[in-house]
Design a protein around this motif. Sequence first.
Motif, PDB file in Angstrom:
ATOM      1  N   PHE A  14       0.806  -1.332   0.053  1.00 27.27           N
ATOM      2  CA  PHE A  14      -0.037   0.087  -0.007  1.00 27.27           C
ATOM      3  C   PHE A  14       0.842   1.291   0.076  1.00 27.27           C
ATOM      4  O   PHE A  14       0.205   2.367  -0.062  1.00 27.27           O
ATOM      5  CB  PHE A  14      -0.939  -0.066   1.225  1.00 27.27           C
ATOM      6  CG  PHE A  14      -2.175  -0.829   1.178  1.00 27.27           C
ATOM      7  CD1 PHE A  14      -2.361  -1.626   0.043  1.00 27.27           C
ATOM      8  CD2 PHE A  14      -2.918  -1.312   2.100  1.00 27.27           C
ATOM      9  CE1 PHE A  14      -3.485  -2.434  -0.220  1.00 27.27           C
ATOM     10  CE2 PHE A  14      -4.036  -2.253   2.110  1.00 27.27           C
ATOM     11  CZ  PHE A  14      -4.223  -2.702   0.987  1.00 27.27           C
ATOM     12  N   ARG A  15       2.138   0.971  -0.087  1.00 28.19           N
ATOM     13  CA  ARG A  15       2.819   2.332   0.294  1.00 28.19           C
ATOM     14  C   ARG A  15       4.134   2.424  -1.011  1.00 28.19           C
ATOM     15  O   ARG A  15       4.036   2.753  -2.047  1.00 28.19           O
ATOM     16  CB  ARG A  15       3.398   2.758   1.565  1.00 28.19           C
ATOM     17  CG  ARG A  15       3.849   4.367   1.636  1.00 28.19           C
ATOM     18  CD  ARG A  15       5.048   4.777   0.959  1.00 28.19           C
ATOM     19  NE  ARG A  15       6.421   4.007   1.343  1.00 28.19           N
ATOM     20  CZ  ARG A  15       7.583   4.407   0.945  1.00 28.19           C
ATOM     21  NH1 ARG A  15       7.684   5.173   0.142  1.00 28.19           N
ATOM     22  NH2 ARG A  15       8.718   3.730   1.456  1.00 28.19           N
ATOM     23  N   ASP A  16       5.217   1.505  -0.562  1.00 24.51           N
ATOM     24  CA  ASP A  16       6.374   1.653  -1.403  1.00 24.51           C
ATOM     25  C   ASP A  16       6.118   0.979  -2.910  1.00 24.51           C
ATOM     26  O   ASP A  16       6.729   1.371  -3.640  1.00 24.51           O
ATOM     27  CB  ASP A  16       7.693   1.017  -0.815  1.00 24.51           C
ATOM     28  CG  ASP A  16       8.905   1.515  -1.206  1.00 24.51           C
ATOM     29  OD1 ASP A  16       8.979   2.379  -2.280  1.00 24.51           O
ATOM     30  OD2 ASP A  16       9.845   1.353  -0.483  1.00 24.51           O
ATOM     31  N   ALA A  17       5.306  -0.055  -2.903  1.00 23.18           N
ATOM     32  CA  ALA A  17       5.254  -0.815  -4.065  1.00 23.18           C
ATOM     33  C   ALA A  17       4.734  -0.040  -5.041  1.00 23.18           C
ATOM     34  O   ALA A  17       5.220   0.137  -6.334  1.00 23.18           O
ATOM     35  CB  ALA A  17       4.188  -2.149  -3.786  1.00 23.18           C
ATOM     36  N   ILE A 176      17.827  -0.739   7.995  1.00 22.73           N
ATOM     37  CA  ILE A 176      18.736  -0.359   6.667  1.00 22.73           C
ATOM     38  C   ILE A 176      18.053  -0.162   5.398  1.00 22.73           C
ATOM     39  O   ILE A 176      17.365  -1.124   5.066  1.00 22.73           O
ATOM     40  CB  ILE A 176      19.781  -1.505   6.328  1.00 22.73           C
ATOM     41  CG1 ILE A 176      20.926  -1.572   7.750  1.00 22.73           C
ATOM     42  CG2 ILE A 176      20.719  -0.920   5.187  1.00 22.73           C
ATOM     43  CD1 ILE A 176      21.682  -0.122   8.123  1.00 22.73           C
ATOM     44  N   LYS A 177      17.916   1.183   4.805  1.00 19.75           N
ATOM     45  CA  LYS A 177      17.221   1.464   3.745  1.00 19.75           C
ATOM     46  C   LYS A 177      18.010   1.431   2.493  1.00 19.75           C
ATOM     47  O   LYS A 177      18.841   2.242   2.312  1.00 19.75           O
ATOM     48  CB  LYS A 177      16.404   2.611   3.935  1.00 19.75           C
ATOM     49  CG  LYS A 177      15.739   3.379   2.990  1.00 19.75           C
ATOM     50  CD  LYS A 177      15.137   4.546   3.581  1.00 19.75           C
ATOM     51  CE  LYS A 177      14.760   5.547   2.602  1.00 19.75           C
ATOM     52  NZ  LYS A 177      13.470   4.993   1.763  1.00 19.75           N
ATOM     53  N   ASP A 178      17.784   0.351   1.583  1.00 21.72           N
ATOM     54  CA  ASP A 178      18.507   0.105   0.344  1.00 21.72           C
ATOM     55  C   ASP A 178      17.751   0.795  -0.667  1.00 21.72           C
ATOM     56  O   ASP A 178      17.283  -0.218  -1.585  1.00 21.72           O
ATOM     57  CB  ASP A 178      19.205  -1.207   0.214  1.00 21.72           C
ATOM     58  CG  ASP A 178      19.965  -1.455  -1.180  1.00 21.72           C
ATOM     59  OD1 ASP A 178      20.281  -0.663  -1.734  1.00 21.72           O
ATOM     60  OD2 ASP A 178      19.978  -2.497  -1.597  1.00 21.72           O
ATOM     61  N   LEU A 205      15.366  -4.889   7.264  1.00 22.29           N
ATOM     62  CA  LEU A 205      16.031  -4.315   6.183  1.00 22.29           C
ATOM     63  C   LEU A 205      15.229  -4.342   5.177  1.00 22.29           C
ATOM     64  O   LEU A 205      14.355  -4.818   4.710  1.00 22.29           O
ATOM     65  CB  LEU A 205      16.969  -5.695   5.529  1.00 22.29           C
ATOM     66  CG  LEU A 205      17.814  -5.703   4.514  1.00 22.29           C
ATOM     67  CD1 LEU A 205      18.860  -4.367   4.686  1.00 22.29           C
ATOM     68  CD2 LEU A 205      18.667  -6.803   4.189  1.00 22.29           C
ATOM     69  N   HIS A 206      15.262  -3.140   4.307  1.00 26.75           N
ATOM     70  CA  HIS A 206      14.501  -2.737   3.420  1.00 26.75           C
ATOM     71  C   HIS A 206      15.291  -2.576   2.041  1.00 26.75           C
ATOM     72  O   HIS A 206      16.140  -1.932   1.973  1.00 26.75           O
ATOM     73  CB  HIS A 206      13.829  -1.187   3.755  1.00 26.75           C
ATOM     74  CG  HIS A 206      13.148  -0.673   2.625  1.00 26.75           C
ATOM     75  ND1 HIS A 206      11.608  -0.793   2.518  1.00 26.75           N
ATOM     76  CD2 HIS A 206      13.307   0.167   1.742  1.00 26.75           C
ATOM     77  CE1 HIS A 206      11.219  -0.157   1.411  1.00 26.75           C
ATOM     78  NE2 HIS A 206      12.388   0.668   0.950  1.00 26.75           N
ATOM     79  N   CYS A 207      15.064  -3.521   1.144  1.00 25.07           N
ATOM     80  CA  CYS A 207      15.916  -3.467  -0.229  1.00 25.07           C
ATOM     81  C   CYS A 207      14.653  -3.066  -1.211  1.00 25.07           C
ATOM     82  O   CYS A 207      13.499  -3.763  -1.282  1.00 25.07           O
ATOM     83  CB  CYS A 207      16.607  -4.551  -0.471  1.00 25.07           C
ATOM     84  SG  CYS A 207      17.957  -4.773   0.725  1.00 25.07           S
ATOM     85  N   HIS A 208      15.146  -2.480  -2.432  1.00 25.92           N
ATOM     86  CA  HIS A 208      14.433  -2.383  -3.655  1.00 25.92           C
ATOM     87  C   HIS A 208      15.181  -3.543  -4.821  1.00 25.92           C
ATOM     88  O   HIS A 208      16.190  -3.664  -4.524  1.00 25.92           O
ATOM     89  CB  HIS A 208      14.382  -1.256  -4.310  1.00 25.92           C
ATOM     90  CG  HIS A 208      13.502  -0.145  -3.475  1.00 25.92           C
ATOM     91  ND1 HIS A 208      12.448   0.286  -4.068  1.00 25.92           N
ATOM     92  CD2 HIS A 208      13.666   0.430  -2.215  1.00 25.92           C
ATOM     93  CE1 HIS A 208      11.884   0.892  -3.162  1.00 25.92           C
ATOM     94  NE2 HIS A 208      12.435   0.989  -2.136  1.00 25.92           N
ATOM     95  N   TYR A 209      14.398  -4.168  -5.425  1.00 25.73           N
ATOM     96  CA  TYR A 209      14.628  -5.243  -6.380  1.00 25.73           C
ATOM     97  C   TYR A 209      15.330  -4.715  -7.755  1.00 25.73           C
ATOM     98  O   TYR A 209      16.207  -5.605  -8.462  1.00 25.73           O
ATOM     99  CB  TYR A 209      13.514  -5.949  -6.699  1.00 25.73           C
ATOM    100  CG  TYR A 209      13.836  -7.308  -7.333  1.00 25.73           C
ATOM    101  CD1 TYR A 209      14.142  -8.373  -6.718  1.00 25.73           C
ATOM    102  CD2 TYR A 209      13.883  -7.655  -8.666  1.00 25.73           C
ATOM    103  CE1 TYR A 209      14.394  -9.796  -6.940  1.00 25.73           C
ATOM    104  CE2 TYR A 209      14.055  -8.741  -9.147  1.00 25.73           C
ATOM    105  CZ  TYR A 209      14.413  -9.809  -8.307  1.00 25.73           C
ATOM    106  OH  TYR A 209      14.591 -10.915  -8.959  1.00 25.73           O
ATOM    107  N   SER A 241      10.241  -2.044  -7.219  1.00 25.75           N
ATOM    108  CA  SER A 241       9.724  -2.576  -5.856  1.00 25.75           C
ATOM    109  C   SER A 241      10.380  -3.336  -5.129  1.00 25.75           C
ATOM    110  O   SER A 241      11.567  -3.424  -5.461  1.00 25.75           O
ATOM    111  CB  SER A 241       8.345  -2.852  -6.234  1.00 25.75           C
ATOM    112  OG  SER A 241       7.544  -3.322  -5.250  1.00 25.75           O
ATOM    113  N   GLN A 242       9.620  -3.800  -4.132  1.00 26.92           N
ATOM    114  CA  GLN A 242      10.535  -4.664  -3.226  1.00 26.92           C
ATOM    115  C   GLN A 242      10.483  -6.062  -3.801  1.00 26.92           C
ATOM    116  O   GLN A 242       9.829  -6.523  -4.654  1.00 26.92           O
ATOM    117  CB  GLN A 242       9.672  -4.948  -1.693  1.00 26.92           C
ATOM    118  CG  GLN A 242      10.182  -3.812  -0.944  1.00 26.92           C
ATOM    119  CD  GLN A 242       9.894  -2.305  -1.073  1.00 26.92           C
ATOM    120  OE1 GLN A 242       8.716  -2.115  -1.270  1.00 26.92           O
ATOM    121  NE2 GLN A 242      11.109  -1.379  -1.125  1.00 26.92           N
ATOM    122  N   PRO A 243      11.204  -7.259  -3.275  1.00 30.14           N
ATOM    123  CA  PRO A 243      11.069  -8.475  -3.492  1.00 30.14           C
ATOM    124  C   PRO A 243       9.736  -9.001  -3.163  1.00 30.14           C
ATOM    125  O   PRO A 243       9.044  -8.266  -2.395  1.00 30.14           O
ATOM    126  CB  PRO A 243      12.194  -9.138  -2.869  1.00 30.14           C
ATOM    127  CG  PRO A 243      13.294  -8.170  -2.561  1.00 30.14           C
ATOM    128  CD  PRO A 243      12.481  -6.819  -2.356  1.00 30.14           C
TER     129      PRO A 243
HETATM  130 CO    CO Z   1      11.616   2.081  -0.327  1.00 29.68          CO
END
Ligand code: CO
Length: 470
Positions: A14-17, A176-178, A205-209, A241-243
Amino acid sequence: MSQQKKVGITDTTFRDAHQSLFATRMRIEHMLPIAEKMDKVGFHSMEVWGGATFDSCMRFLNEDPWERLRELRKALKNTKLQMLLRGQNLVGYRHYADDLVEAFITKSKENGIDIFRIFDALNDVRNMKKAIEVAKAVGGHVQGTISYTTSPVHNIDHYVEKALELQEAGSDSLCIKDMAGILTPMHGYDLVKRLKSELNIPVQLHCHYTSGMASMTYLKAVEAGVDAIDTAISTLSMGTSQPATEPMVATLKGTSWDTGLDLDSLSEIAEYFKAVRGEYKQFDVAGNTVDANVLLYQIPGGMLSNFYSQLAQQNALDKLSQVLEEVPRVRKDFGYPPLVTPSSQIVGSQALLNVLAGERYKMVTNEVKNYMKGLYGRPPAPVDPEIRKKIIGDEQPIGGRPADQLEPELEKARKEIGQYMESEEDVISYAIFPQVAEKFLEERLSRETKTDFQIAQEGPKNGQSAYHPI
Ligand code: CO
């Protein structure tokens, strides 16, 4: 053998994606029908608010961001709700005064936020302290956040030092925001291992794909003891987006890190969002592909597409490679800021100007002048003194916390927006985004005074679908 435990999953759908995949355009009407099902999944938390959603609600969707939060809170009774907060920048692009920071966070908590993920683009903890203090005082969970980047000064010791500062400041957990998706699996393992041994708060851990590495990085981080990871439902995952949630769940199933989530219900949710995504095709340009350029240039995917469109407008696409080579040089001159809102825009537009003007720093933006004056905070390394002199002459940068320069702004906003104001939240929206909020509030008032018949005759507003309930 260290003690292993369930890994928490934060859902970012609902937010980052949708912020990452289709320009933050998802409307509340596409969230509510599935919310109850998502509430039952058992996510560690759901990131549903903050970042660019606040701006986007008013600017493009004719939605009151506060009303969205209240509706989500009502629909998601059992799940912790999380927001992304840009420290002293709140959900905007400049520093706001402390009174506004206080009011915004207090109202965010009241309207439904449990977890405040707080970061600063320069990782300058002074820009996060006020937000941390207020979020704690109103009973929120503070997740102190470090923006991940690579540079000669960004080694593991640097991150551990920042993490300890954030723990000291009162963080209940660390993230950790990647944002660019450049944390490699092996480095991720080492980083999480060190953080887990030096901190006594949970690590997320917050990563983007984007570059294609993030699922691997998550797996190594899990091995290193990470407490929670951010994923998005498969049909709104990967690309920038995220994994995806489901493969992580399946990978960890039956191990001591089992997430406990049920693949059948996730599959129903994925099916739902497959259809939703189709509604936003016009904004959904990147697709689910891997952008290998990110590995090459270490810059976020969004920045690359910005350069592409800006250069195309100037009929200067042949200069793209020069601009990409200029970005790391500007970053070096600026003391290696991580590239995240607003530093990514500041560095990116200056790199573009340096190339298009044919001479470095011949033209500079106002933001760059302010950056050199220290008004965004302290960069990870000192800025190049020669470049600073070229930009602001002999003027000395401020020494202290940037927000100490700011006068209180809430009362001024209250006076200015009085006529459209229906709640304290309206004043806050206006104080953060004066033009956007004024237009939004004005239209809301005129909608309320019209009859349903008049509105129906006018048809859908921009950004609203024809079937938007009126
Ligand atoms: Co993000």
